[in-house]
Structures are given as C-alpha cells and as structure tokens.
Design a protein around this motif. Sequence first.
Motif, PDB file in Angstrom:
ATOM      1  N   GLY A  81       0.817  -1.213   0.000  1.00 16.23           N
ATOM      2  CA  GLY A  81       0.000   0.000   0.000  1.00 16.23           C
ATOM      3  C   GLY A  81       0.851   1.264   0.000  1.00 16.23           C
ATOM      4  O   GLY A  81       1.855   1.364  -0.726  1.00 16.23           O
ATOM      5  N   LEU A  82       0.474   2.205   0.818  1.00 15.53           N
ATOM      6  CA  LEU A  82       1.233   3.454   0.905  1.00 15.53           C
ATOM      7  C   LEU A  82       2.649   3.220   1.404  1.00 15.53           C
ATOM      8  O   LEU A  82       3.554   4.008   1.108  1.00 15.53           O
ATOM      9  CB  LEU A  82       0.515   4.445   1.833  1.00 15.53           C
ATOM     10  N   TRP A  83       2.851   2.139   2.149  1.00 22.99           N
ATOM     11  CA  TRP A  83       4.166   1.830   2.707  1.00 22.99           C
ATOM     12  C   TRP A  83       5.145   1.341   1.643  1.00 22.99           C
ATOM     13  O   TRP A  83       6.338   1.184   1.935  1.00 22.99           O
ATOM     14  CB  TRP A  83       4.033   0.804   3.822  1.00 22.99           C
ATOM     15  N   SER A  84       4.658   1.110   0.433  1.00 26.14           N
ATOM     16  CA  SER A  84       5.562   0.785  -0.670  1.00 26.14           C
ATOM     17  C   SER A  84       6.028   2.047  -1.400  1.00 26.14           C
ATOM     18  O   SER A  84       6.956   1.992  -2.214  1.00 26.14           O
ATOM     19  CB  SER A  84       4.869  -0.162  -1.668  1.00 26.14           C
ATOM     20  N   TRP A  85       5.387   3.174  -1.091  1.00 25.63           N
ATOM     21  CA  TRP A  85       5.744   4.448  -1.725  1.00 25.63           C
ATOM     22  C   TRP A  85       6.608   5.325  -0.820  1.00 25.63           C
ATOM     23  O   TRP A  85       7.385   6.134  -1.305  1.00 25.63           O
ATOM     24  CB  TRP A  85       4.465   5.198  -2.108  1.00 25.63           C
ATOM     25  N   THR A  86       6.431   5.172   0.469  1.00 29.65           N
ATOM     26  CA  THR A  86       7.243   5.902   1.439  1.00 29.65           C
ATOM     27  C   THR A  86       7.326   5.065   2.705  1.00 29.65           C
ATOM     28  O   THR A  86       6.360   4.397   3.083  1.00 29.65           O
ATOM     29  CB  THR A  86       6.653   7.287   1.772  1.00 29.65           C
ATOM     30  N   ARG A  87       8.483   5.097   3.370  1.00 28.76           N
ATOM     31  CA  ARG A  87       8.648   4.315   4.589  1.00 28.76           C
ATOM     32  C   ARG A  87       7.899   4.935   5.759  1.00 28.76           C
ATOM     33  O   ARG A  87       7.756   4.297   6.801  1.00 28.76           O
ATOM     34  CB  ARG A  87      10.136   4.179   4.928  1.00 28.76           C
ATOM     35  N   HIS A  88       7.421   6.162   5.586  1.00 32.54           N
ATOM     36  CA  HIS A  88       6.729   6.850   6.680  1.00 32.54           C
ATOM     37  C   HIS A  88       5.522   7.629   6.155  1.00 32.54           C
ATOM     38  O   HIS A  88       5.495   8.865   6.228  1.00 32.54           O
ATOM     39  CB  HIS A  88       7.699   7.782   7.404  1.00 32.54           C
ATOM     40  N   PRO A  89       4.494   6.934   5.651  1.00 40.82           N
ATOM     41  CA  PRO A  89       3.322   7.652   5.132  1.00 40.82           C
ATOM     42  C   PRO A  89       2.590   8.448   6.210  1.00 40.82           C
ATOM     43  O   PRO A  89       2.003   9.491   5.912  1.00 40.82           O
ATOM     44  CB  PRO A  89       2.438   6.532   4.575  1.00 40.82           C
ATOM     45  N   ASN A  90       2.645   7.969   7.460  1.00 42.00           N
ATOM     46  CA  ASN A  90       1.981   8.707   8.536  1.00 42.00           C
ATOM     47  C   ASN A  90       2.694  10.027   8.826  1.00 42.00           C
ATOM     48  O   ASN A  90       2.062  11.068   9.010  1.00 42.00           O
ATOM     49  CB  ASN A  90       1.878   7.857   9.799  1.00 42.00           C
ATOM     50  N   TYR A  91       4.028  10.008   8.838  1.00 46.38           N
ATOM     51  CA  TYR A  91       4.771  11.241   9.083  1.00 46.38           C
ATOM     52  C   TYR A  91       4.658  12.196   7.896  1.00 46.38           C
ATOM     53  O   TYR A  91       4.553  13.415   8.073  1.00 46.38           O
ATOM     54  CB  TYR A  91       6.235  10.936   9.372  1.00 46.38           C
ATOM     55  N   PHE A  92       4.692  11.659   6.683  1.00 47.61           N
ATOM     56  CA  PHE A  92       4.503  12.508   5.510  1.00 47.61           C
ATOM     57  C   PHE A  92       3.128  13.156   5.544  1.00 47.61           C
ATOM     58  O   PHE A  92       2.979  14.359   5.268  1.00 47.61           O
ATOM     59  CB  PHE A  92       4.665  11.708   4.216  1.00 47.61           C
ATOM     60  N   GLY A  93       2.105  12.369   5.896  1.00 51.46           N
ATOM     61  CA  GLY A  93       0.761  12.909   5.975  1.00 51.46           C
ATOM     62  C   GLY A  93       0.638  13.983   7.030  1.00 51.46           C
ATOM     63  O   GLY A  93       0.004  15.022   6.809  1.00 51.46           O
ATOM     64  N   ASP A  94       1.260  13.755   8.177  1.00 46.63           N
ATOM     65  CA  ASP A  94       1.228  14.742   9.253  1.00 46.63           C
ATOM     66  C   ASP A  94       1.865  16.056   8.808  1.00 46.63           C
ATOM     67  O   ASP A  94       1.323  17.138   9.049  1.00 46.63           O
ATOM     68  CB  ASP A  94       1.982  14.178  10.464  1.00 46.63           C
ATOM     69  N   SER A  95       3.009  15.963   8.155  1.00 47.60           N
ATOM     70  CA  SER A  95       3.686  17.162   7.670  1.00 47.60           C
ATOM     71  C   SER A  95       2.812  17.906   6.655  1.00 47.60           C
ATOM     72  O   SER A  95       2.680  19.135   6.712  1.00 47.60           O
ATOM     73  CB  SER A  95       5.027  16.784   7.040  1.00 47.60           C
ATOM     74  N   SER A  96       2.209  17.169   5.741  1.00 46.18           N
ATOM     75  CA  SER A  96       1.361  17.789   4.725  1.00 46.18           C
ATOM     76  C   SER A  96       0.183  18.524   5.361  1.00 46.18           C
ATOM     77  O   SER A  96      -0.187  19.631   4.943  1.00 46.18           O
ATOM     78  CB  SER A  96       0.841  16.728   3.753  1.00 46.18           C
ATOM     79  N   MET A  97      -0.405  17.908   6.387  1.00 50.24           N
ATOM     80  CA  MET A  97      -1.533  18.558   7.056  1.00 50.24           C
ATOM     81  C   MET A  97      -1.130  19.886   7.672  1.00 50.24           C
ATOM     82  O   MET A  97      -1.865  20.874   7.587  1.00 50.24           O
ATOM     83  CB  MET A  97      -2.097  17.627   8.131  1.00 50.24           C
ATOM     84  N   TRP A  98       0.044  19.920   8.298  1.00 48.14           N
ATOM     85  CA  TRP A  98       0.441  21.171   8.958  1.00 48.14           C
ATOM     86  C   TRP A  98       0.826  22.245   7.956  1.00 48.14           C
ATOM     87  O   TRP A  98       0.629  23.442   8.215  1.00 48.14           O
ATOM     88  CB  TRP A  98       1.546  20.903   9.972  1.00 48.14           C
ATOM     89  N   TRP A  99       1.337  21.853   6.805  1.00 46.75           N
ATOM     90  CA  TRP A  99       1.546  22.852   5.753  1.00 46.75           C
ATOM     91  C   TRP A  99       0.198  23.350   5.240  1.00 46.75           C
ATOM     92  O   TRP A  99       0.038  24.536   4.911  1.00 46.75           O
ATOM     93  CB  TRP A  99       2.381  22.270   4.619  1.00 46.75           C
ATOM     94  N   GLY A 100      -0.799  22.457   5.172  1.00 44.34           N
ATOM     95  CA  GLY A 100      -2.132  22.888   4.777  1.00 44.34           C
ATOM     96  C   GLY A 100      -2.754  23.847   5.779  1.00 44.34           C
ATOM     97  O   GLY A 100      -3.353  24.862   5.400  1.00 44.34           O
ATOM     98  N   LEU A 101      -2.603  23.561   7.072  1.00 46.92           N
ATOM     99  CA  LEU A 101      -3.128  24.454   8.106  1.00 46.92           C
ATOM    100  C   LEU A 101      -2.439  25.806   8.061  1.00 46.92           C
ATOM    101  O   LEU A 101      -3.076  26.854   8.281  1.00 46.92           O
ATOM    102  CB  LEU A 101      -2.957  23.805   9.480  1.00 46.92           C
ATOM    103  N   TRP A 102      -1.130  25.789   7.758  1.00 51.05           N
ATOM    104  CA  TRP A 102      -0.423  27.071   7.632  1.00 51.05           C
ATOM    105  C   TRP A 102      -0.962  27.880   6.456  1.00 51.05           C
ATOM    106  O   TRP A 102      -1.137  29.100   6.563  1.00 51.05           O
ATOM    107  CB  TRP A 102       1.080  26.833   7.456  1.00 51.05           C
ATOM    108  N   LEU A 103      -1.247  27.214   5.338  1.00 55.85           N
ATOM    109  CA  LEU A 103      -1.805  27.935   4.191  1.00 55.85           C
ATOM    110  C   LEU A 103      -3.148  28.568   4.539  1.00 55.85           C
ATOM    111  O   LEU A 103      -3.446  29.690   4.103  1.00 55.85           O
ATOM    112  CB  LEU A 103      -1.969  26.992   2.998  1.00 55.85           C
ATOM    113  N   ILE A 104      -3.954  27.864   5.316  1.00 58.09           N
ATOM    114  CA  ILE A 104      -5.233  28.436   5.742  1.00 58.09           C
ATOM    115  C   ILE A 104      -4.989  29.704   6.563  1.00 58.09           C
ATOM    116  O   ILE A 104      -5.637  30.733   6.358  1.00 58.09           O
ATOM    117  CB  ILE A 104      -6.034  27.403   6.555  1.00 58.09           C
ATOM    118  N   ALA A 105      -4.038  29.620   7.505  1.00 61.22           N
ATOM    119  CA  ALA A 105      -3.702  30.796   8.309  1.00 61.22           C
ATOM    120  C   ALA A 105      -3.081  31.900   7.467  1.00 61.22           C
ATOM    121  O   ALA A 105      -3.303  33.086   7.710  1.00 61.22           O
ATOM    122  CB  ALA A 105      -2.756  30.399   9.439  1.00 61.22           C
ATOM    123  N   ALA A 106      -2.299  31.505   6.445  1.00 65.54           N
ATOM    124  CA  ALA A 106      -1.605  32.481   5.599  1.00 65.54           C
ATOM    125  C   ALA A 106      -2.537  33.211   4.651  1.00 65.54           C
ATOM    126  O   ALA A 106      -2.123  34.176   4.000  1.00 65.54           O
ATOM    127  CB  ALA A 106      -0.502  31.779   4.799  1.00 65.54           C
TER     128      ALA A 106
END
Length: 284
Positions: free
Chosen positions: A198-223
């Motif tokens: 699944g996603l673990w074949s595309w990145t060794r840390h899909p949960n951490y990548f997802g977490d990072s993406s969410m916080w960049w998204g929240l920053w864009l909302i604030a920005a």
Amino acid sequence: MISGQSGWAAFGIIAVASLLFLAILHGVTMAIGHRIGRYNVVDVAWGLGFVGVAWLALILGPGDGLRRWLLAVLITVWGLRLSWHMYVKSAGKGEDPRYEELLSRGAGRDGESDPAGGHDLALVARKIFATQGISQWFVSLPIQVSAVVGPTHGVWFVVLVAGVALWVLGFGFEAVGDAQLRRFKADPANKGAIMDRGLWSWTRHPNYFGDSSMWWGLWLIAASSWPGVLTVLSPVAMTYFLVFATGARLLEQSMSKRPGYPEYQQRTSYFLPRPPRRTGSSVP
C-alpha cells in the motif's frame, strides 16, 4: 490583519492560555507515564494538545469566525483520531524504542539516572515533555495568529482552499497508512515481516509525511489573511520534528536492525512518496 492594541492583546491572551494549557496537559501526562512506567503516553497527548489550543483560539479569538471554526474542526478531527490511534497502539505494551534511546543518550551525557533503575524525572521532563509542550505551542502559532486576524478576501481564498486540499491529502495519507499497518500487524502470517504494501511501498513513513502535509495545509489556511504567512517557521519546525528529531530518524535507527529492513530502505523512499524501486540502488 491584527488591528491595534486590542488585536495584539487578544493574541497575547491566546498565547498565554495555550502555554498554560499545554503545561498542565504535559504535567498530568508525565505523572501518568511515571505511574505506568512508560513515557510514550506523551504521543496520546500530542494530538489532544493541539485540539485544546484550537478550541482556545476558537473561544478566545476575535478574528474571522469562519476560519476559526474551520481550523478548530480540522484539528479536532486530526487530533482525536491520532490520539485514539496512539492510545490503542501503545496500550499494554512497553516503552517506545525512540524514547528509550532519547533518555539513554541524555542520561549517559548528563550523568542523570534513577537509582531504582528508571530515568531521572528532571531528565524525562526536559527531554520529552517540556520539549514536546514547547514544540506544540510553537507549531500551533498559525492557529493562534489566525484567530485574531480578519477574514480572507479575494484571491486569497485560493490559498485557503489549497490549504484545505493539502490537509485532506495529508489526513488521508496518515489515516490510511495507519489503518494499513494495523491490518498488516493483526495478521499472524505477517509476524516478523516488514510492512511494504500500500502506501508503505511508496514511502517508509506515510503517517509522518501525511502529518507534515496537514500542517503545511493548516499554515496555508492561516496564511490566507495577513500576517498569518509570517508563521511559516511553525510547519518548518513540525516537518523537522517528524523527519529528523523524534519521528522518522529515531524510528529508522531501531527498525534498521530488523531482518529485511535494509532491503526495504533500498527500494522505498524515505519520506516523500514515490514509486518503489526494484533495484539495488539506494533511495534517499
């Protein structure tokens, strides 16, 4: 934008209230961790801390109501799911190897140790709970600032919508990745095997990548309303924690000792998703 002294005063109130809330939360969590003999309970408090800050910002902030509600809802959905996931994941198990490594390094360097065989509470407080509490406060600055600024206007709605879209992408990566790993571990046939599907074949840390993406998204909302853009160091810090500090890098140190993991590292991206390689060349 933040208007006059009243706007800055409101931000100050939210900032102080958030800091006090996080201090109390981590103090209680540390006491629980000391009682049960493991400090990975801090991972349960991680999501809850941001939820608390988001609701303080919603209640105390005089800024745009639509954006305050949007941020509060998105963070609540993410934070409660993450905290429940971490609770279920850690319940009845021992200490997380990441924290064992962190505390062992600290005790060896600082000479702090517990005669009873555990870790000195001052070391635990400094290395784990104070670090995470301060980090949460800093990472949540976009939420705090956004709560005291005016509405998003004109073309800046594009930035807000892009932030929501990036949050949805990140939440999907994190939630789906966690669910895939949970199902994989629940199958007795996979005992001792490395999850590379699944996603673990595309990145060794899909949960951490997802977490990072969410916080960049929240920053864009604030920005999407000035001066939210100035809080860009908050998602930068979150990404650093996830990739290099207490996240992926520490996990890799323990996982690399497991049979099959070095080969998994060779064919699968470390953080950013990309198609898996089936050659012997390394993937950064």
